[in-house]
Design an enzyme around this catalytic site. Structure first.
Site, PDB file in Angstrom:
ATOM      1  N   HIS A  91       0.822  -1.215   0.000  1.00  0.00           N
ATOM      2  CA  HIS A  91       0.000   0.000   0.000  1.00  0.00           C
ATOM      3  C   HIS A  91       0.855   1.263   0.000  1.00  0.00           C
ATOM      4  O   HIS A  91       0.474   2.278  -0.594  1.00  0.00           O
ATOM      5  CB  HIS A  91      -0.959  -0.034   1.196  1.00  0.00           C
ATOM      6  N   HIS A 101      -7.287  -8.105  -8.034  1.00  0.00           N
ATOM      7  CA  HIS A 101      -7.708  -8.939  -6.890  1.00  0.00           C
ATOM      8  C   HIS A 101      -7.930  -7.975  -5.723  1.00  0.00           C
ATOM      9  O   HIS A 101      -7.050  -7.778  -4.880  1.00  0.00           O
ATOM     10  CB  HIS A 101      -6.631  -9.965  -6.544  1.00  0.00           C
ATOM     11  N   SER A 108      -6.374  -1.965  -0.827  1.00  0.00           N
ATOM     12  CA  SER A 108      -5.790  -1.289  -1.991  1.00  0.00           C
ATOM     13  C   SER A 108      -6.794  -0.465  -2.798  1.00  0.00           C
ATOM     14  O   SER A 108      -6.460   0.657  -3.217  1.00  0.00           O
ATOM     15  CB  SER A 108      -5.064  -2.294  -2.886  1.00  0.00           C
ATOM     16  N   GLU A 161     -13.075  -8.608  -8.206  1.00  0.00           N
ATOM     17  CA  GLU A 161     -13.076  -9.465  -7.020  1.00  0.00           C
ATOM     18  C   GLU A 161     -14.078 -10.596  -7.270  1.00  0.00           C
ATOM     19  O   GLU A 161     -15.205 -10.333  -7.686  1.00  0.00           O
ATOM     20  CB  GLU A 161     -13.473  -8.612  -5.795  1.00  0.00           C
ATOM     21  N   ASP A 214     -13.346 -12.701 -12.522  1.00  0.00           N
ATOM     22  CA  ASP A 214     -11.973 -13.169 -12.427  1.00  0.00           C
ATOM     23  C   ASP A 214     -10.990 -12.056 -12.824  1.00  0.00           C
ATOM     24  O   ASP A 214     -11.118 -11.468 -13.895  1.00  0.00           O
ATOM     25  CB  ASP A 214     -11.827 -14.382 -13.355  1.00  0.00           C
ATOM     26  N   GLY A 215     -10.049 -11.799 -11.943  1.00  0.00           N
ATOM     27  CA  GLY A 215      -9.108 -10.706 -12.189  1.00  0.00           C
ATOM     28  C   GLY A 215      -8.083 -11.010 -13.266  1.00  0.00           C
ATOM     29  O   GLY A 215      -7.602 -10.102 -13.954  1.00  0.00           O
ATOM     30  N   ASP A 257      -2.629  -8.725  -7.097  1.00  0.00           N
ATOM     31  CA  ASP A 257      -2.394  -9.116  -5.701  1.00  0.00           C
ATOM     32  C   ASP A 257      -3.192 -10.379  -5.374  1.00  0.00           C
ATOM     33  O   ASP A 257      -4.137 -10.346  -4.582  1.00  0.00           O
ATOM     34  CB  ASP A 257      -2.818  -7.926  -4.811  1.00  0.00           C
TER      35      ASP A 257
HETATM   36  C1  LIG Z   1      -4.707 -10.600  -1.189  1.00  0.00           C
HETATM   37  S1  LIG Z   1      -6.414 -10.314  -1.300  1.00  0.00           S
HETATM   38  C2  LIG Z   1      -6.529  -8.724  -1.977  1.00  0.00           C
HETATM   39  C3  LIG Z   1      -6.109  -7.619  -1.066  1.00  0.00           C
HETATM   40  C4  LIG Z   1      -6.221  -6.247  -1.677  1.00  0.00           C
HETATM   41  N1  LIG Z   1      -5.551  -6.174  -2.973  1.00  0.00           N
HETATM   42  C5  LIG Z   1      -5.608  -5.227  -0.766  1.00  0.00           C
HETATM   43  O1  LIG Z   1      -4.397  -4.974  -0.866  1.00  0.00           O
HETATM   44  O2  LIG Z   1      -6.334  -4.659   0.039  1.00  0.00           O
HETATM   45  C6  LIG Z   1      -6.873 -11.299  -2.664  1.00  0.00           C
HETATM   46  C7  LIG Z   1      -8.353 -11.194  -3.049  1.00  0.00           C
HETATM   47  O3  LIG Z   1      -8.504 -11.811  -4.322  1.00  0.00           O
HETATM   48  C8  LIG Z   1      -9.768 -12.456  -4.367  1.00  0.00           C
HETATM   49  N2  LIG Z   1      -9.659 -13.415  -5.460  1.00  0.00           N
HETATM   50  C9  LIG Z   1      -9.247 -14.710  -5.441  1.00  0.00           C
HETATM   51  N3  LIG Z   1      -9.189 -15.219  -6.687  1.00  0.00           N
HETATM   52  C10 LIG Z   1      -9.543 -14.197  -7.529  1.00  0.00           C
HETATM   53  C11 LIG Z   1      -9.647 -14.069  -8.946  1.00  0.00           C
HETATM   54  N4  LIG Z   1      -9.350 -15.095  -9.754  1.00  0.00           N
HETATM   55  N5  LIG Z   1     -10.016 -12.877  -9.447  1.00  0.00           N
HETATM   56  C12 LIG Z   1     -10.312 -11.830  -8.638  1.00  0.00           C
HETATM   57  N6  LIG Z   1     -10.238 -11.884  -7.294  1.00  0.00           N
HETATM   58  C13 LIG Z   1      -9.856 -13.059  -6.743  1.00  0.00           C
HETATM   59  C14 LIG Z   1      -9.940 -13.013  -2.979  1.00  0.00           C
HETATM   60  O4  LIG Z   1     -11.328 -13.212  -2.707  1.00  0.00           O
HETATM   61  C15 LIG Z   1      -9.314 -11.913  -2.124  1.00  0.00           C
HETATM   62  O5  LIG Z   1     -10.296 -11.010  -1.687  1.00  0.00           O
END
Ligand SMILES: C[S@@+](CC[C@H](N)C(=O)[O-])C[C@H]1O[C@@H](n2cnc3c(N)ncnc32)[C@H](O)[C@@H]1O
Length: 277
Positions: A18, A41, A92, A110, A135-136, A156
Protein backbone atom coordinates in the site's frame (compact mmCIF):
# COMPACT_ATOMS: atom_id res chain seq x y z
CA UNK A 1 -10.93 -21.11 -1.94
CA UNK A 2 -12.05 -19.16 1.10
CA UNK A 3 -9.25 -16.63 1.47
CA UNK A 4 -10.27 -13.71 3.67
CA UNK A 5 -7.90 -10.79 3.51
CA UNK A 6 -9.32 -9.49 6.82
CA UNK A 7 -7.04 -11.98 8.58
CA UNK A 8 -3.96 -10.36 7.04
CA UNK A 9 -5.14 -6.75 6.66
CA UNK A 10 -2.58 -4.18 7.76
CA UNK A 11 0.26 -6.69 8.11
CA UNK A 12 3.81 -5.89 6.96
CA UNK A 13 2.95 -7.17 3.47
CA UNK A 14 0.09 -4.71 3.21
CA UNK A 15 2.34 -1.91 4.47
CA UNK A 16 4.83 -2.49 1.63
CA UNK A 17 2.14 -2.97 -1.05
CA UNK A 18 0.00 0.00 0.00
CA UNK A 19 2.94 2.33 0.62
CA UNK A 20 4.23 1.62 -2.90
CA UNK A 21 0.75 1.93 -4.46
CA UNK A 22 0.18 5.31 -2.78
CA UNK A 23 3.67 6.53 -3.72
CA UNK A 24 3.17 5.62 -7.40
CA UNK A 25 -0.27 7.26 -7.59
CA UNK A 26 1.18 10.37 -5.96
CA UNK A 27 3.94 10.48 -8.60
CA UNK A 28 1.46 10.00 -11.47
CA UNK A 29 -0.59 12.93 -10.13
CA UNK A 30 2.29 15.27 -10.94
CA UNK A 31 0.80 15.36 -14.47
CA UNK A 32 -2.82 16.22 -15.36
CA UNK A 33 -3.30 13.14 -17.60
CA UNK A 34 -6.06 10.90 -16.21
CA UNK A 35 -4.95 7.85 -14.27
CA UNK A 36 -6.73 4.49 -14.45
CA UNK A 37 -5.95 2.06 -11.64
CA UNK A 38 -6.85 -1.59 -12.27
CA UNK A 39 -6.91 -3.70 -9.09
CA UNK A 40 -7.29 -7.30 -10.33
CA UNK A 41 -7.71 -8.94 -6.89
CA UNK A 42 -9.27 -6.12 -4.93
CA UNK A 43 -10.56 -7.58 -1.64
CA UNK A 44 -13.16 -5.94 0.60
CA UNK A 45 -11.71 -2.44 0.61
CA UNK A 46 -12.01 -1.73 4.35
CA UNK A 47 -11.09 -3.84 7.37
CA UNK A 48 -11.90 -3.46 11.07
CA UNK A 49 -8.53 -4.35 12.58
CA UNK A 50 -9.92 -5.38 15.95
CA UNK A 51 -11.96 -8.19 14.36
CA UNK A 52 -9.19 -9.51 12.09
CA UNK A 53 -6.37 -11.95 12.70
CA UNK A 54 -4.08 -9.57 14.56
CA UNK A 55 -1.28 -9.64 11.96
CA UNK A 56 -1.66 -5.85 11.73
CA UNK A 57 0.06 -5.49 15.08
CA UNK A 58 3.39 -6.36 13.44
CA UNK A 59 2.60 -4.17 10.43
CA UNK A 60 0.63 -0.92 10.49
CA UNK A 61 0.28 -1.28 14.27
CA UNK A 62 3.98 -0.52 14.64
CA UNK A 63 3.55 2.75 12.73
CA UNK A 64 0.30 3.97 14.23
CA UNK A 65 1.97 4.88 17.50
CA UNK A 66 4.50 7.09 15.70
CA UNK A 67 3.90 10.68 14.61
CA UNK A 68 3.37 10.78 10.82
CA UNK A 69 5.99 13.57 10.70
CA UNK A 70 8.57 10.95 11.71
CA UNK A 71 7.58 8.57 8.88
CA UNK A 72 9.99 8.57 5.93
CA UNK A 73 8.98 10.85 3.03
CA UNK A 74 8.08 7.96 0.70
CA UNK A 75 5.38 6.87 3.17
CA UNK A 76 3.55 10.23 3.30
CA UNK A 77 1.01 9.49 0.50
CA UNK A 78 0.27 6.19 2.28
CA UNK A 79 -0.27 8.06 5.55
CA UNK A 80 -2.61 10.45 3.72
CA UNK A 81 -4.66 7.53 2.36
CA UNK A 82 -5.11 5.76 5.70
CA UNK A 83 -7.97 8.03 6.77
CA UNK A 84 -9.11 9.22 10.17
CA UNK A 85 -9.90 6.03 12.12
CA UNK A 86 -6.70 4.04 12.79
CA UNK A 87 -8.67 0.84 13.50
CA UNK A 88 -10.41 0.91 10.11
CA UNK A 89 -7.69 -0.09 7.68
CA UNK A 90 -8.23 0.61 3.95
CA UNK A 91 -7.42 -2.02 1.34
CA UNK A 92 -5.79 -1.29 -1.99
CA UNK A 93 -8.93 -0.11 -3.87
CA UNK A 94 -9.88 2.37 -1.15
CA UNK A 95 -6.30 3.60 -0.83
CA UNK A 96 -6.27 4.22 -4.58
CA UNK A 97 -9.65 5.92 -4.62
CA UNK A 98 -8.76 8.19 -1.71
CA UNK A 99 -5.76 9.47 -3.66
CA UNK A 100 -7.29 9.66 -7.13
CA UNK A 101 -8.60 12.94 -8.59
CA UNK A 102 -11.89 13.72 -10.36
CA UNK A 103 -10.47 12.83 -13.78
CA UNK A 104 -9.12 9.44 -12.61
CA UNK A 105 -10.76 6.01 -12.56
CA UNK A 106 -10.57 2.78 -10.57
CA UNK A 107 -11.48 -0.65 -11.96
CA UNK A 108 -11.64 -3.23 -9.16
CA UNK A 109 -12.18 -6.98 -9.71
CA UNK A 110 -13.08 -9.47 -7.02
CA UNK A 111 -14.55 -12.97 -7.30
CA UNK A 112 -15.93 -13.34 -3.76
CA UNK A 113 -19.65 -12.49 -3.75
CA UNK A 114 -19.82 -11.04 -0.24
CA UNK A 115 -16.36 -9.50 -0.57
CA UNK A 116 -17.39 -7.69 -3.76
CA UNK A 117 -20.53 -6.44 -1.99
CA UNK A 118 -18.42 -5.21 0.95
CA UNK A 119 -16.13 -3.50 -1.54
CA UNK A 120 -19.03 -1.67 -3.21
CA UNK A 121 -20.07 -0.47 0.24
CA UNK A 122 -16.50 0.55 1.19
CA UNK A 123 -16.15 2.56 -2.02
CA UNK A 124 -19.52 4.20 -1.28
CA UNK A 125 -20.61 3.73 -4.91
CA UNK A 126 -18.16 6.46 -5.92
CA UNK A 127 -18.76 7.21 -9.63
CA UNK A 128 -15.00 7.09 -10.31
CA UNK A 129 -14.94 3.42 -9.30
CA UNK A 130 -16.29 0.33 -11.06
CA UNK A 131 -16.46 -2.90 -9.06
CA UNK A 132 -16.63 -6.05 -11.20
CA UNK A 133 -17.45 -9.40 -9.65
CA UNK A 134 -15.27 -11.38 -12.00
CA UNK A 135 -11.97 -13.17 -12.43
CA UNK A 136 -9.11 -10.71 -12.19
CA UNK A 137 -6.72 -12.63 -14.44
CA UNK A 138 -9.02 -12.55 -17.46
CA UNK A 139 -9.97 -8.95 -16.58
CA UNK A 140 -6.41 -7.90 -17.39
CA UNK A 141 -6.94 -9.13 -20.95
CA UNK A 142 -10.39 -7.52 -21.13
CA UNK A 143 -9.44 -4.06 -19.85
CA UNK A 144 -5.89 -3.53 -21.12
CA UNK A 145 -4.72 -1.43 -22.81
CA UNK A 146 -6.46 1.66 -21.44
CA UNK A 147 -6.64 4.12 -24.34
CA UNK A 148 -6.20 7.45 -22.54
CA UNK A 149 -3.82 8.72 -19.88
CA UNK A 150 -1.63 6.57 -17.63
CA UNK A 151 -2.56 3.19 -16.26
CA UNK A 152 -1.44 1.46 -13.10
CA UNK A 153 -2.20 -2.21 -12.57
CA UNK A 154 -2.01 -3.93 -9.18
CA UNK A 155 -2.01 -7.75 -9.22
CA UNK A 156 -2.39 -9.12 -5.70
CA UNK A 157 -3.60 -12.75 -5.76
CA UNK A 158 -4.19 -14.68 -2.52
CA UNK A 159 -1.29 -17.14 -3.05
CA UNK A 160 -3.42 -20.04 -1.89
CA UNK A 161 -3.05 -21.92 -5.17
CA UNK A 162 0.29 -23.55 -5.93
CA UNK A 163 0.48 -21.87 -9.33
CA UNK A 164 -0.11 -18.28 -8.21
CA UNK A 165 3.59 -17.41 -8.68
CA UNK A 166 3.49 -18.77 -12.24
CA UNK A 167 0.17 -17.00 -12.95
CA UNK A 168 1.56 -13.74 -11.59
CA UNK A 169 4.62 -13.89 -13.85
CA UNK A 170 2.60 -14.92 -16.90
CA UNK A 171 -0.05 -12.22 -16.47
CA UNK A 172 2.43 -9.47 -15.65
CA UNK A 173 4.31 -10.25 -18.86
CA UNK A 174 1.11 -10.41 -20.94
CA UNK A 175 -0.20 -7.18 -19.40
CA UNK A 176 3.10 -5.39 -20.04
CA UNK A 177 3.00 -6.44 -23.69
CA UNK A 178 -0.64 -5.43 -24.17
CA UNK A 179 -0.20 -2.06 -22.44
CA UNK A 180 3.21 -0.76 -23.44
CA UNK A 181 3.28 2.22 -21.06
CA UNK A 182 1.34 0.82 -18.09
CA UNK A 183 2.96 0.52 -14.69
CA UNK A 184 2.35 -3.02 -13.46
CA UNK A 185 2.83 -4.01 -9.83
CA UNK A 186 2.72 -7.61 -8.57
CA UNK A 187 2.83 -8.59 -4.89
CA UNK A 188 4.29 -11.88 -3.61
CA UNK A 189 5.01 -13.48 -0.24
CA UNK A 190 8.58 -14.44 0.68
CA UNK A 191 8.91 -17.85 2.35
CA UNK A 192 12.43 -19.04 1.62
CA UNK A 193 14.04 -17.82 -1.61
CA UNK A 194 13.02 -20.42 -4.18
CA UNK A 195 9.66 -19.13 -5.42
CA UNK A 196 10.67 -15.45 -5.28
CA UNK A 197 13.94 -16.10 -7.12
CA UNK A 198 12.12 -18.12 -9.78
CA UNK A 199 9.58 -15.29 -10.27
CA UNK A 200 12.47 -12.84 -10.68
CA UNK A 201 14.16 -15.15 -13.17
CA UNK A 202 11.05 -15.55 -15.33
CA UNK A 203 10.53 -11.77 -15.42
CA UNK A 204 14.23 -11.11 -16.01
CA UNK A 205 14.23 -13.37 -19.06
CA UNK A 206 10.95 -11.97 -20.48
CA UNK A 207 12.69 -9.29 -22.55
CA UNK A 208 10.58 -6.59 -20.87
CA UNK A 209 12.52 -3.48 -19.90
CA UNK A 210 12.54 -1.67 -16.56
CA UNK A 211 11.52 -4.27 -13.99
CA UNK A 212 12.30 -3.57 -10.35
CA UNK A 213 12.03 -5.97 -7.41
CA UNK A 214 11.52 -4.53 -3.92
CA UNK A 215 11.35 -6.66 -0.78
CA UNK A 216 10.58 -5.70 2.80
CA UNK A 217 11.50 -8.61 5.05
CA UNK A 218 10.87 -8.61 8.78
CA UNK A 219 12.62 -11.97 9.27
CA UNK A 220 15.58 -13.74 7.60
CA UNK A 221 14.51 -15.42 4.35
CA UNK A 222 16.53 -18.67 4.43
CA UNK A 223 13.81 -20.82 6.04
CA UNK A 224 11.28 -22.10 3.44
CA UNK A 225 8.80 -22.86 6.24
CA UNK A 226 8.73 -19.35 7.67
CA UNK A 227 7.04 -16.25 6.25
CA UNK A 228 9.87 -13.71 6.07
CA UNK A 229 8.05 -10.79 4.49
CA UNK A 230 6.93 -9.84 1.03
CA UNK A 231 8.01 -8.33 -2.24
CA UNK A 232 6.80 -6.36 -5.21
CA UNK A 233 7.81 -6.68 -8.80
CA UNK A 234 7.20 -3.43 -10.61
CA UNK A 235 7.30 -3.06 -14.38
CA UNK A 236 8.12 0.52 -15.45
CA UNK A 237 8.18 2.12 -11.98
CA UNK A 238 8.01 5.92 -11.95
CA UNK A 239 11.15 8.01 -11.82
CA UNK A 240 13.01 7.72 -8.48
CA UNK A 241 10.77 4.96 -7.14
CA UNK A 242 13.88 2.78 -6.78
CA UNK A 243 15.92 5.34 -4.85
CA UNK A 244 12.95 6.32 -2.67
CA UNK A 245 12.36 2.67 -1.70
CA UNK A 246 16.08 1.99 -1.17
CA UNK A 247 16.43 5.02 1.11
CA UNK A 248 13.13 5.01 2.96
CA UNK A 249 12.19 1.34 3.47
CA UNK A 250 15.21 0.74 5.78
CA UNK A 251 14.11 3.83 7.75
CA UNK A 252 10.59 2.42 7.92
CA UNK A 253 11.91 -0.93 9.16
CA UNK A 254 13.82 0.90 11.91
CA UNK A 255 10.71 2.88 12.85
CA UNK A 256 8.80 -0.41 13.03
CA UNK A 257 11.47 -1.82 15.39
CA UNK A 258 12.23 -4.67 12.95
CA UNK A 259 15.63 -3.61 11.59
CA UNK A 260 17.49 -6.16 13.76
CA UNK A 261 15.81 -9.18 12.11
CA UNK A 262 14.63 -7.67 8.84
CA UNK A 263 16.11 -6.36 5.63
CA UNK A 264 15.27 -4.48 2.44
CA UNK A 265 16.22 -5.45 -1.11
CA UNK A 266 15.84 -3.22 -4.14
CA UNK A 267 17.12 -4.83 -7.36
CA UNK A 268 16.66 -4.04 -11.03
CA UNK A 269 15.73 -7.28 -12.83
CA UNK A 270 16.02 -5.53 -16.20
CA UNK A 271 17.19 -2.11 -17.26
CA UNK A 272 16.30 0.42 -19.93
CA UNK A 273 16.91 -2.02 -22.78
CA UNK A 274 14.60 -2.19 -25.82
CA UNK A 275 11.92 -4.81 -25.27
CA UNK A 276 12.38 -7.99 -27.30
CA UNK A 277 9.24 -9.59 -28.71
C1 LIG B 1 -4.71 -10.60 -1.19
S1 LIG B 1 -6.41 -10.31 -1.30
C2 LIG B 1 -6.53 -8.72 -1.98
C3 LIG B 1 -6.11 -7.62 -1.07
C4 LIG B 1 -6.22 -6.25 -1.68
N1 LIG B 1 -5.55 -6.17 -2.97
C5 LIG B 1 -5.61 -5.23 -0.77
O1 LIG B 1 -4.40 -4.97 -0.87
O2 LIG B 1 -6.33 -4.66 0.04
C6 LIG B 1 -6.87 -11.30 -2.66
C7 LIG B 1 -8.35 -11.19 -3.05
O3 LIG B 1 -8.50 -11.81 -4.32
C8 LIG B 1 -9.77 -12.46 -4.37
N2 LIG B 1 -9.66 -13.42 -5.46
C9 LIG B 1 -9.25 -14.71 -5.44
N3 LIG B 1 -9.19 -15.22 -6.69
C10 LIG B 1 -9.54 -14.20 -7.53
C11 LIG B 1 -9.65 -14.07 -8.95
N4 LIG B 1 -9.35 -15.09 -9.75
N5 LIG B 1 -10.02 -12.88 -9.45
C12 LIG B 1 -10.31 -11.83 -8.64
N6 LIG B 1 -10.24 -11.88 -7.29
C13 LIG B 1 -9.86 -13.06 -6.74
C14 LIG B 1 -9.94 -13.01 -2.98
O4 LIG B 1 -11.33 -13.21 -2.71
C15 LIG B 1 -9.31 -11.91 -2.12
O5 LIG B 1 -10.30 -11.01 -1.69
Amino acid sequence: MNYRHSFHAGNAGDVLKHLALAFIIDRLKAKPAPITVIDSHAGAGLYALDTGGGEWQDGIGRLLGQEVSTWPAAARPYAEALGGDPMLYPGSPLIALRLLRDQDRLIACETGEEVAEDLRFALAHDPRAAVHRRDGWSALRAFLPIKTGRSLVLIDPPFEAANDFALLAEHMIQAARRASTAIIVGWYPVKGRQAADRLHEVLRSSGIAKILAVELLTQPDHDPLRFAGSGLVVIRPPWHFDTAMAEDLPRLLTLMGQAHTGSVRVDWLSGETVEAE
